[in-house]
Design a protein around this motif. Structure first.
Motif, PDB file in Angstrom:
ATOM      1  N   HIS A  79      -0.541   6.754   2.489  1.00 12.68           N
ATOM      2  CA  HIS A  79      -0.815   6.217   3.823  1.00 12.68           C
ATOM      3  C   HIS A  79      -1.290   7.309   4.756  1.00 12.68           C
ATOM      4  O   HIS A  79      -0.890   8.466   4.643  1.00 12.68           O
ATOM      5  CB  HIS A  79       0.394   5.479   4.394  1.00 12.68           C
ATOM      6  N   ASP A 112       5.101  13.758   4.521  1.00 14.19           N
ATOM      7  CA  ASP A 112       4.930  12.292   4.514  1.00 14.19           C
ATOM      8  C   ASP A 112       3.687  11.907   5.297  1.00 14.19           C
ATOM      9  O   ASP A 112       3.786  11.537   6.445  1.00 14.19           O
ATOM     10  CB  ASP A 112       6.191  11.654   5.114  1.00 14.19           C
ATOM     11  N   MET A 113       2.499  11.907   4.688  1.00 13.99           N
ATOM     12  CA  MET A 113       2.198  12.391   3.371  1.00 13.99           C
ATOM     13  C   MET A 113       0.751  12.869   3.298  1.00 13.99           C
ATOM     14  O   MET A 113       0.019  12.575   2.386  1.00 13.99           O
ATOM     15  CB  MET A 113       2.471  11.297   2.313  1.00 13.99           C
ATOM     16  N   GLU A 144       1.433   1.913   7.208  1.00 13.59           N
ATOM     17  CA  GLU A 144       2.511   1.903   6.206  1.00 13.59           C
ATOM     18  C   GLU A 144       3.850   2.052   6.899  1.00 13.59           C
ATOM     19  O   GLU A 144       4.846   1.455   6.508  1.00 13.59           O
ATOM     20  CB  GLU A 144       2.315   3.032   5.189  1.00 13.59           C
ATOM     21  N   GLU A 145       3.867   2.877   7.945  1.00 16.10           N
ATOM     22  CA  GLU A 145       5.117   3.125   8.661  1.00 16.10           C
ATOM     23  C   GLU A 145       5.501   1.950   9.552  1.00 16.10           C
ATOM     24  O   GLU A 145       6.494   1.999  10.261  1.00 16.10           O
ATOM     25  CB  GLU A 145       5.022   4.413   9.485  1.00 16.10           C
ATOM     26  N   GLU A 175       4.281   9.559  -2.142  1.00 21.46           N
ATOM     27  CA  GLU A 175       5.315   9.769  -1.114  1.00 21.46           C
ATOM     28  C   GLU A 175       6.169  10.974  -1.511  1.00 21.46           C
ATOM     29  O   GLU A 175       6.226  11.341  -2.686  1.00 21.46           O
ATOM     30  CB  GLU A 175       6.219   8.527  -1.028  1.00 21.46           C
TER      31      GLU A 175
HETATM   32 ZN   LIG Z   1       5.493   7.824   3.740  1.00 17.22          ZN
END
Ligand SMILES: [Zn+2]
Length: 404
Positions: A79, A112-113, A144-145, A175
């Motif tokens: 992501h 991350d990441m 993604e978060e 990840e």
């Molecule tokens: Zn992540």
């Protein structure tokens, strides 16, 4: 250490650039996505930028592919967005300026990441791409978060976008796992439970219906459900998640009422559930709703017909459960010298990808305990060895193996 300082490496430059884009999920990630897309286009990939507008902010996902149009390809995914850093106390360096003290590399997203993204595209550049026997694909996502919602929207168009290519069955998601392999993780759903009662003066409780009191009954149901879910946990989930093998509800935030001398008219409980593989959010919620209607709402309505308990704002990130006896999993374990016998303690885009038949394996540089923290860091050793490992994975799977 022999050789040139890492700051002179192409990997440093790529990582530094990616870190410098402020891709906090609430902001646009388009500049970073275009940067990744351009890089991949320049080394020969076909690239598709999938743009979308989310709450008036322009977002982009990157899809890229190369190699023969045969089955058995590999997707490498990550992501682009990062978690917020503004207002997070404890930062000693500028989160958007990658730096190092010689042992660790600092910046928001180093674990991350984003460093993984840089390692992955640079590994592709160093691979002899005309020798690919199986297709190599990248999927870089937004949001993604935000409970994996970017991938959740993207999966509906992925098969169509890779049009001429058979959809690969496997994905590697980089990840931060400290280079351990996780074939599974729990899913996650968040939602509000709202008790709608009847307000009034606190001197006459019989004339109202206290929403906070009724919510305490709902909380009892959640606690009972947790016990039951733990007891019912499958053998597979006991192996993957030995500490908490079942799905589990959490009461996260509660608000309700207006003043001590008033009967609380409304109470809202923001709740989440970690969904163990094999369970589905809807399946977990249905019996709960059935119980609160039967055991709580029916009696509430006798006092105040307009009262009710409702469920609102449900967001779901599905769990991931990829087979540990899969050919790619064996290959990855052999190549890295690791086992794939535990589930990751967090959710990834892999749960979304599995909805369209892609089994994901979570493996990457960086440490989970560094993610989302102030002074997020990555060991320099991970920075250096990560790319070589991605290169070996690409080479081993897409060049050394014949098409399946
Ligand atoms: Zn992540």
């Amino acid at each position: 250490m022999p050789g040139a300082p890492i700051q002179e490496s192409e990997l440093w430059e790529l990582s530094r650039q990616l870190i410098s884009f402020n891709t906090v999920s609430s902001l646009s990630n388009v500049a970073a996505a275009e940067y990744l897309a351009n890089f991949l286009e320049n080394i020969g990939f076909s690239v598709q930028l999938v743009k979308e507008t989310v709450q008036n902010v322009e977002k982009a996902n990157v899809l890229a592919w190369i190699g023969p149009q045969v089955p058995g390809g590999l997707i490498i995914s990550g992501h682009i967005d990062i978690v917020p850093f503004e207002g997070q106390p404890g930062w000693k360096t500028d989160p958007l300026v990658m730096s190092t003290d010689g042992e660790r590399i600092f910046g928001r997203g180093v674990s991350d990441m984003k460093v993984f993204l840089a390692q992955a595209i640079l590994a592709a550049k160093r691979t002899s791409l005309q020798s690919l026997k199986r297709p190599l694909m990248f999927i870089f996502t937004c949001d993604e978060e935000v409970a994996g919602q970017g991938a959740g929207r993207l999966i509906h168009v992925i098969p169509e976008l890779f049009h001429d290519y058979p959809l690969p069955r496997v994905a590697l998601i980089g990840e931060p796992t400290n280079f351990d392999i996780f074939p599974a993780h729990k899913g996650y759903a968040s939602f509000d439970i709202v008790v709608h009662g009847k307000g009034g003066h606190s001197s006459a409780p019989h004339k109202g219906l206290n929403a906070i009191e009724k919510m305490s009954d709902v909380i009892e149901l959640l606690k009972e459900a947790n016990q039951q879910l733990l007891q019912q946990a499958s053998a597979e989930n006991r192996r993957l998640f030995p500490e908490v093998p079942g799905s589990v509800f959490n009461c996260g935030l509660i608000t309700g009422g207006l003043a001590p001398n008033m009967i609380a008219e409304e109470c809202r409980l923001t709740t989440s559930v970690r969904i163990a593989p094999g369970d589905q959010a809807e399946q977990l919620l249905a019996p709960l709703q059935e119980r609160w209607h039967k055991e709580i709402v029916t009696s509430m309505k006798r006092v105040a017909p307009e009262s009710d308990i409702t469920l609102q704002d449900l967001t779901i990130t599905p769990p991931l459960s990829s087979p540990s006896d899969d050919e790619f999993c064996h290959f990855l374990c052999q190549l890295t010298g690791k086992q794939a016998d535990r589930g990751a303690p967090y959710a990834t885009d892999g749960g979304q990808f599995q909805q369209i038949g892609i089994d994901s394996y979570i493996w990457g540089p960086g440490l989970l305990e560094e993610a989302h923290q102030p002074n997020e860091s990555l060991p320099v050793s991970h920075f250096i060895t990560g790319m070589a490992q991605v290169e070996r994975i690409i080479h081993g799977w897409c060049i050394e193996r014949d098409a399946s």
